[in-house]
Design a protein around this motif. Structure first.
Motif, PDB file in Angstrom:
ATOM      1  N   GLU A  57      43.516  41.475  39.861  1.00 13.17           N
ATOM      2  CA  GLU A  57      44.422  42.465  39.288  1.00 13.17           C
ATOM      3  C   GLU A  57      45.543  42.884  40.241  1.00 13.17           C
ATOM      4  OE1 GLU A  57      41.997  45.081  36.050  1.00 13.17           O
ATOM      5  OE2 GLU A  57      41.861  45.736  38.125  1.00 13.17           O
ATOM      6  N   TRP A  58      45.193  43.177  41.490  1.00 13.36           N
ATOM      7  CA  TRP A  58      46.144  43.788  42.414  1.00 13.36           C
ATOM      8  C   TRP A  58      46.677  42.813  43.455  1.00 13.36           C
ATOM      9  CZ3 TRP A  58      47.783  48.601  41.244  1.00 13.36           C
ATOM     10  CH2 TRP A  58      46.978  49.356  40.382  1.00 13.36           C
ATOM     11  N   TRP A  59      45.828  41.919  43.969  1.00 15.08           N
ATOM     12  CA  TRP A  59      46.267  40.990  45.011  1.00 15.08           C
ATOM     13  C   TRP A  59      47.142  39.885  44.414  1.00 15.08           C
ATOM     14  CZ3 TRP A  59      46.392  41.029  50.160  1.00 15.08           C
ATOM     15  CH2 TRP A  59      46.568  39.834  50.856  1.00 15.08           C
ATOM     16  N   SER A  60      46.638  39.228  43.363  1.00 11.29           N
ATOM     17  CA  SER A  60      47.446  38.158  42.745  1.00 11.29           C
ATOM     18  C   SER A  60      48.382  38.709  41.674  1.00 11.29           C
ATOM     19  CB  SER A  60      46.542  37.082  42.137  1.00 11.29           C
ATOM     20  OG  SER A  60      46.053  37.466  40.877  1.00 11.29           O
ATOM     21  N   GLY A  61      48.063  39.894  41.156  1.00 12.84           N
ATOM     22  CA  GLY A  61      48.915  40.489  40.123  1.00 12.84           C
ATOM     23  C   GLY A  61      48.839  39.771  38.794  1.00 12.84           C
ATOM     24  N   THR A  62      47.733  39.058  38.547  1.00 19.95           N
ATOM     25  CA  THR A  62      47.579  38.322  37.297  1.00 19.95           C
ATOM     26  C   THR A  62      47.633  39.273  36.101  1.00 19.95           C
ATOM     27  OG1 THR A  62      46.320  36.497  38.272  1.00 19.95           O
ATOM     28  CG2 THR A  62      45.949  36.949  35.939  1.00 19.95           C
ATOM     29  N   GLU A  63      48.423  38.897  35.104  1.00 20.42           N
ATOM     30  CA  GLU A  63      48.552  39.700  33.893  1.00 20.42           C
ATOM     31  C   GLU A  63      47.518  39.248  32.864  1.00 20.42           C
ATOM     32  OE1 GLU A  63      52.530  39.298  32.522  1.00 20.42           O
ATOM     33  OE2 GLU A  63      53.414  40.367  34.228  1.00 20.42           O
ATOM     34  N   CYS A  64      46.790  40.195  32.293  1.00 20.42           N
ATOM     35  CA  CYS A  64      45.765  39.889  31.292  1.00 20.42           C
ATOM     36  C   CYS A  64      46.111  40.612  29.992  1.00 20.42           C
ATOM     37  CB  CYS A  64      44.391  40.329  31.784  1.00 20.42           C
ATOM     38  SG  CYS A  64      43.839  39.486  33.291  1.00 20.42           S
ATOM     39  N   THR A  65      46.507  39.841  28.988  1.00 21.25           N
ATOM     40  CA  THR A  65      46.867  40.404  27.691  1.00 21.25           C
ATOM     41  C   THR A  65      45.719  40.184  26.718  1.00 21.25           C
ATOM     42  OG1 THR A  65      49.213  39.950  28.075  1.00 21.25           O
ATOM     43  CG2 THR A  65      48.536  40.360  25.799  1.00 21.25           C
ATOM     44  N   LEU A  66      45.329  41.252  26.048  1.00 30.30           N
ATOM     45  CA  LEU A  66      44.221  41.207  25.107  1.00 30.30           C
ATOM     46  C   LEU A  66      44.760  41.156  23.683  1.00 30.30           C
ATOM     47  CD1 LEU A  66      41.094  41.533  24.709  1.00 30.30           C
ATOM     48  CD2 LEU A  66      41.512  43.990  24.553  1.00 30.30           C
ATOM     49  N   VAL A 103      44.204  32.473  43.359  1.00 29.68           N
ATOM     50  CA  VAL A 103      44.122  33.938  43.343  1.00 29.68           C
ATOM     51  C   VAL A 103      44.094  34.478  44.761  1.00 29.68           C
ATOM     52  CG1 VAL A 103      42.624  35.895  42.739  1.00 29.68           C
ATOM     53  CG2 VAL A 103      43.006  34.048  41.086  1.00 29.68           C
ATOM     54  N   LEU A 104      43.295  33.843  45.635  1.00 27.47           N
ATOM     55  CA  LEU A 104      43.198  34.280  47.026  1.00 27.47           C
ATOM     56  C   LEU A 104      44.540  34.148  47.741  1.00 27.47           C
ATOM     57  CD1 LEU A 104      41.088  35.366  49.018  1.00 27.47           C
ATOM     58  CD2 LEU A 104      40.621  33.019  49.700  1.00 27.47           C
ATOM     59  N   ASN A 105      45.339  33.151  47.343  1.00 27.41           N
ATOM     60  CA  ASN A 105      46.676  32.967  47.927  1.00 27.41           C
ATOM     61  C   ASN A 105      47.721  33.876  47.301  1.00 27.41           C
ATOM     62  OD1 ASN A 105      46.244  30.996  49.944  1.00 27.41           O
ATOM     63  ND2 ASN A 105      46.098  29.388  48.384  1.00 27.41           N
ATOM     64  N   GLY A 106      47.287  34.734  46.372  1.00 29.15           N
ATOM     65  CA  GLY A 106      48.211  35.685  45.762  1.00 29.15           C
ATOM     66  C   GLY A 106      49.030  35.105  44.629  1.00 29.15           C
ATOM     67  N   LYS A 107      48.630  33.971  44.072  1.00 30.22           N
ATOM     68  CA  LYS A 107      49.380  33.377  42.974  1.00 30.22           C
ATOM     69  C   LYS A 107      49.129  34.149  41.689  1.00 30.22           C
ATOM     70  CE  LYS A 107      50.353  29.020  40.624  1.00 30.22           C
ATOM     71  NZ  LYS A 107      50.062  27.560  40.567  1.00 30.22           N
ATOM     72  N   LYS A 108      50.193  34.425  40.965  1.00 31.82           N
ATOM     73  CA  LYS A 108      50.104  35.209  39.732  1.00 31.82           C
ATOM     74  C   LYS A 108      49.920  34.285  38.533  1.00 31.82           C
ATOM     75  CE  LYS A 108      52.624  38.752  37.121  1.00 31.82           C
ATOM     76  NZ  LYS A 108      53.822  39.628  37.123  1.00 31.82           N
ATOM     77  N   TYR A 109      48.940  34.606  37.694  1.00 33.52           N
ATOM     78  CA  TYR A 109      48.707  33.861  36.464  1.00 33.52           C
ATOM     79  C   TYR A 109      48.917  34.776  35.263  1.00 33.52           C
ATOM     80  CZ  TYR A 109      46.450  30.525  39.648  1.00 33.52           C
ATOM     81  OH  TYR A 109      46.183  29.648  40.669  1.00 33.52           O
ATOM     82  N   HIS A 110      48.924  34.180  34.074  1.00 35.38           N
ATOM     83  CA  HIS A 110      49.178  34.941  32.847  1.00 35.38           C
ATOM     84  C   HIS A 110      48.086  34.584  31.837  1.00 35.38           C
ATOM     85  CE1 HIS A 110      52.985  34.423  34.977  1.00 35.38           C
ATOM     86  NE2 HIS A 110      53.304  35.615  34.511  1.00 35.38           N
TER      87      HIS A 110
END
Length: 377
Positions: A66-75, A243-250
């Motif tokens: 949620e915070w490190w990689s900033g991945t967006e999760c849309t429900l 995720v550990l490398n901070g890559k953002k996913y959607h």
């Protein structure tokens, strides 16, 4: 790459995150050991304490997403059903196509306040693994050996033990039993053809016995099944290392709430119902691959700050002893001491990479992979 992105990809940052996670886990495991003294006198208090302690560990992994990689999760869901999430016990059926689908499942739990009390069906071997495995043991996770003749009784007993659980809980289950690969899919569809079942394009054939026993054991305790189908936009291939490398996913997660009374009680009828569910899940995945969207209304469930605040607390607590050790080592000027420290860094590095490796698709379970099984015989 900006400065923040560059720092997130650095090994020293990963090492510190791993140190905080392992340090937190061992401290929490130690405290959990002493909570066993409470069990004979107040079982429900023991459970409530262990839900909070488990959150200290599992929320750190969700924090990374949620915070490190900033991945967006849309429900994607029905608004009427959305209002029920987090307010009832549920069985969550997840597809198993990605390395981080378990993390997205935990993120779903976190958004609705049930992460600490969430349950899974896990391999028995994991109960002996420090940090996560020990946390699950104290959390009364249901363990199995993947030998159904031996598992049936122990799984049923583990599920029955949850019938008087004092917290709302979600029981997360991957009915496919293993992560999707092309080889496993090919073999799975051969089984489907042999059994006269409709073939699936995006899923493996579900394992029905575990699901049927779960529904049977938790009936009148669990209110609904949440059929959850996960996908990622733009053909992203998410990994834990990313995720550990901070890559953002959607991530897009489609959730349907199915009242438990709509699921047949008979084991064979329940199995047929599950096969039909996976045919519907497959159609949702097919539609997503064509349109990039799911049915239902897109809802951005708000991030809660607790995962980040929990990590900051433990990072602050554990930073002082680490800093003190480093200062003492530098002041000592001993090449031997510095060499030992460097060796420990290498060991931790290898250990972290191996933990990440077990989540990689091509190193997953061989269940359903006929060729691999033949080679191992």
């Amino acid at each position: 790459m900006n400065l923040v992105g560059f720092l997130k990809s650095q090994f020293l940052c990963h090492l510190f995150i791993s140190y905080v996670f392992i340090g937190t886990g061992l401290i929490v495991n130690f405290i959990q050991l002493f909570t066993l003294l409470i069990w004979p006198f107040n079982k429900q208090l023991y459970r409530k304490i262990n839900c909070r302690l488990a959150y200290c560990i599992s929320s750190q992994l969700v924090m990374l997403l949620e915070w490190w990689s900033g991945t967006e999760c849309t429900l994607y869901s029905d608004l009427e059903n959305y209002s029920q999430y987090g307010k009832e016990n549920a069985i969550v059926v997840l597809n198993h196509n990605f390395e981080i689908d378990f993390l997205c499942g935990w993120n779903f739990c976190e958004r609705f306040g049930v992460l600490g009390s969430s349950k899974v069906l896990a391999k028995k071997e994991l109960s002996y693994v420090p940090v996560i495995g020990w946390m699950w043991y104290f959390l009364e996770i249901v363990f199995c050996k993947r030998k159904w003749e031996e598992d049936r009784k122990t799984v049923m007993q583990g599920l029955y033990n949850l019938r008087d659980y004092p917290e709302h809980f979600w029981f997360l289950i991957h009915c496919e039993g293993t992560r999707f690969t092309e080889k496993k899919h090919e073999f799975s569809m051969q089984i489907a053809e042999a059994k006269g079942l409709p073939k699936l394009k995006h899923h493996l054939l579900p394992r029905t016995k575990g699901f049927a026993i779960t529904v049977q054991s938790l009936r009148n305790v669990v209110s609904a099944v949440y059929d959850s189908t996960l996908n990622f936009r733009n053909n992203e291939n998410p990994t834990l290392l990313g995720v550990l490398n901070g890559k953002k996913y959607h991530a897009d997660l489609y959730v349907r709430r199915i009242p438990l009374e709509d699921i047949p009680e008979d084991e064979q009828e329940c199995a047929n119902w599950l096969h039909k569910l996976y045919q519907e899940k497959d159609s949702f995945q097919e539609e997503y691959s064509k349109t990039g969207t799911y049915p239902g209304i897109a809802v951005a469930a708000p991030r809660r700050p607790w995962t980040l605040l929990n990590w900051i607390f433990w990072a602050s607590l554990l930073s002082y002893p680490l800093f003190k050790v480093l200062v003492n080592m530098i002041n000592s000027g001993s090449y031997f001491t510095l060499s030992i420290f460097a060796l420990l860094m290498v060991i931790v590095s290898v250990g972290v990479r191996r933990m990440i490796g077990v989540t990689e698709i091509d190193r997953g379970s061989t269940y359903g992979d006929h060729e691999k099984k033949q080679k191992q015989k």
